[in-house]
Each structure stands twice: as C-alpha cells, then as structure tokens.
Design a protein around this motif. Structure first.
Motif, PDB file in Angstrom:
ATOM      1  N   GLY A  12     -16.647  70.733  37.715  1.00  0.00           N
ATOM      2  CA  GLY A  12     -15.448  69.897  37.682  1.00  0.00           C
ATOM      3  C   GLY A  12     -15.566  68.713  36.751  1.00  0.00           C
ATOM      4  N   GLN A  13     -16.271  68.873  35.652  1.00  0.00           N
ATOM      5  CA  GLN A  13     -16.481  67.809  34.675  1.00  0.00           C
ATOM      6  C   GLN A  13     -17.216  66.611  35.267  1.00  0.00           C
ATOM      7  OE1 GLN A  13     -12.578  66.944  33.111  1.00  0.00           O
ATOM      8  NE2 GLN A  13     -12.562  68.773  31.835  1.00  0.00           N
ATOM      9  N   THR A  15     -20.205  65.452  34.993  1.00  0.00           N
ATOM     10  CA  THR A  15     -20.998  64.609  34.091  1.00  0.00           C
ATOM     11  C   THR A  15     -20.105  63.682  33.278  1.00  0.00           C
ATOM     12  OG1 THR A  15     -20.986  66.291  32.346  1.00  0.00           O
ATOM     13  CG2 THR A  15     -22.876  66.281  33.854  1.00  0.00           C
ATOM     14  N   GLN A  16     -18.898  64.089  33.014  1.00  0.00           N
ATOM     15  CA  GLN A  16     -17.993  63.277  32.207  1.00  0.00           C
ATOM     16  C   GLN A  16     -17.212  62.278  33.061  1.00  0.00           C
ATOM     17  OE1 GLN A  16     -18.119  63.786  28.703  1.00  0.00           O
ATOM     18  NE2 GLN A  16     -19.868  64.875  29.551  1.00  0.00           N
ATOM     19  N   ARG A  17     -16.733  62.710  34.210  1.00  0.00           N
ATOM     20  CA  ARG A  17     -15.893  61.849  35.047  1.00  0.00           C
ATOM     21  C   ARG A  17     -16.694  60.772  35.774  1.00  0.00           C
ATOM     22  NH1 ARG A  17     -10.595  64.136  36.134  1.00  0.00           N
ATOM     23  NH2 ARG A  17     -10.399  66.009  34.898  1.00  0.00           N
ATOM     24  N   SER A  73     -10.284  61.243  33.332  1.00  0.00           N
ATOM     25  CA  SER A  73     -10.675  61.858  32.059  1.00  0.00           C
ATOM     26  C   SER A  73     -10.178  61.067  30.843  1.00  0.00           C
ATOM     27  CB  SER A  73     -10.147  63.293  31.980  1.00  0.00           C
ATOM     28  OG  SER A  73      -8.733  63.294  32.064  1.00  0.00           O
ATOM     29  N   CYS A 113     -25.142  66.110  28.279  1.00  0.00           N
ATOM     30  CA  CYS A 113     -23.714  65.893  28.576  1.00  0.00           C
ATOM     31  C   CYS A 113     -23.410  64.405  28.684  1.00  0.00           C
ATOM     32  CB  CYS A 113     -23.321  66.595  29.884  1.00  0.00           C
ATOM     33  SG  CYS A 113     -23.329  68.387  29.797  1.00  0.00           S
ATOM     34  N   ALA A 117     -20.948  62.051  26.383  1.00  0.00           N
ATOM     35  CA  ALA A 117     -19.891  61.203  26.955  1.00  0.00           C
ATOM     36  C   ALA A 117     -19.982  59.773  26.437  1.00  0.00           C
ATOM     37  CB  ALA A 117     -19.985  61.209  28.485  1.00  0.00           C
TER      38      ALA A 117
END
Length: 121
Positions: A12-13, A15-17, A73, A113, A117
């Motif tokens: 669910g993303q 690492t980014q969120r 995001s 990741c 980011a």
C-alpha cells in the motif's frame, strides 16, 4: 506493518506514505522491523488522526467530512527527514538492518524506496 516481519516490503505504498507522515526516526523502525508502536507515539507523530470510541464507521465518516482532502501521496517529505535520510541516516539504518537480518533482501529494498522518496535515488 506485519508484512515486514515476513521479509516483505510494506504494501500500500507504505515506504512512500509513512515517510510523508512521520519523522525518519519514527518511520524507520516501523518500516524495517514491522514492530508495533504505541498509540501515543503514532498520534504524536501524526500517523493516526483519531481513535474511534464507539461506531467506527460513523466516526470515520464524520472525520472525513470535517476535513479538507489532503492525500498523503501528495504531501512532500519534510526537509528535516530528507536531511537526516540523505545525511547518513539511511546508510546507518541499512548497516544495522543488514547485521540483524543477514541474508534478507527486504531491508535494502526498503531503504532504496526511502532514498527515492527523499529524492536521493
């Protein structure tokens, strides 16, 4: 993030969120170990907006309707987190994770990741 304990990257993303919500020192342990955090810690870090006390659906709807949409995001990674991450924080975390989880490839992939980011990879 229980999938991390199985050697998988957060779904669910994650690492980014998570990096857009929490400071690096809060996000890294969660992302690299999947260890649960206290409610106080995640509330203070801004990862959780509220805790439902009764009807979860009703309270979630009220919260959603009371706030202006602000997709995680679309948020930038904070300057402080970028500085810590690209200033050696990610490298130190990778060294520690590699020593603790020998032979696992997930920690390095997670760090890559996070580096992306933060704009460093």
């Amino acid at each position: 993030l229980p999938e991390v304990q199985l050697g998988l990257l957060p779904g669910g993303q994650g690492t980014q969120r998570l990096l857009r919500l929490a400071p690096l020192e809060v996000a890294l342990p969660m992302l690299l170990t999947g260890a649960p955090q206290t409610m106080d810690k995640v509330m203070k870090a801004g990862i959780v907006d509220a805790i439902a006390k009764a009807d979860v659906v009703e309270e979630a709807a009220q919260l959603a309707l009371s706030k202006t949409p602000a997709p995680v995001s679309k948020r930038p990674v904070s300057q402080a987190t970028r500085f810590k991450a690209l200033g050696g924080g990610l490298d130190m975390a990778l060294n520690q994770a590699t020593n603790q989880a020998k032979g696992m490839i997930a920690p390095e992939a997670i760090i890559n990741c996070l580096r992306a980011a933060c704009g460093g990879g």
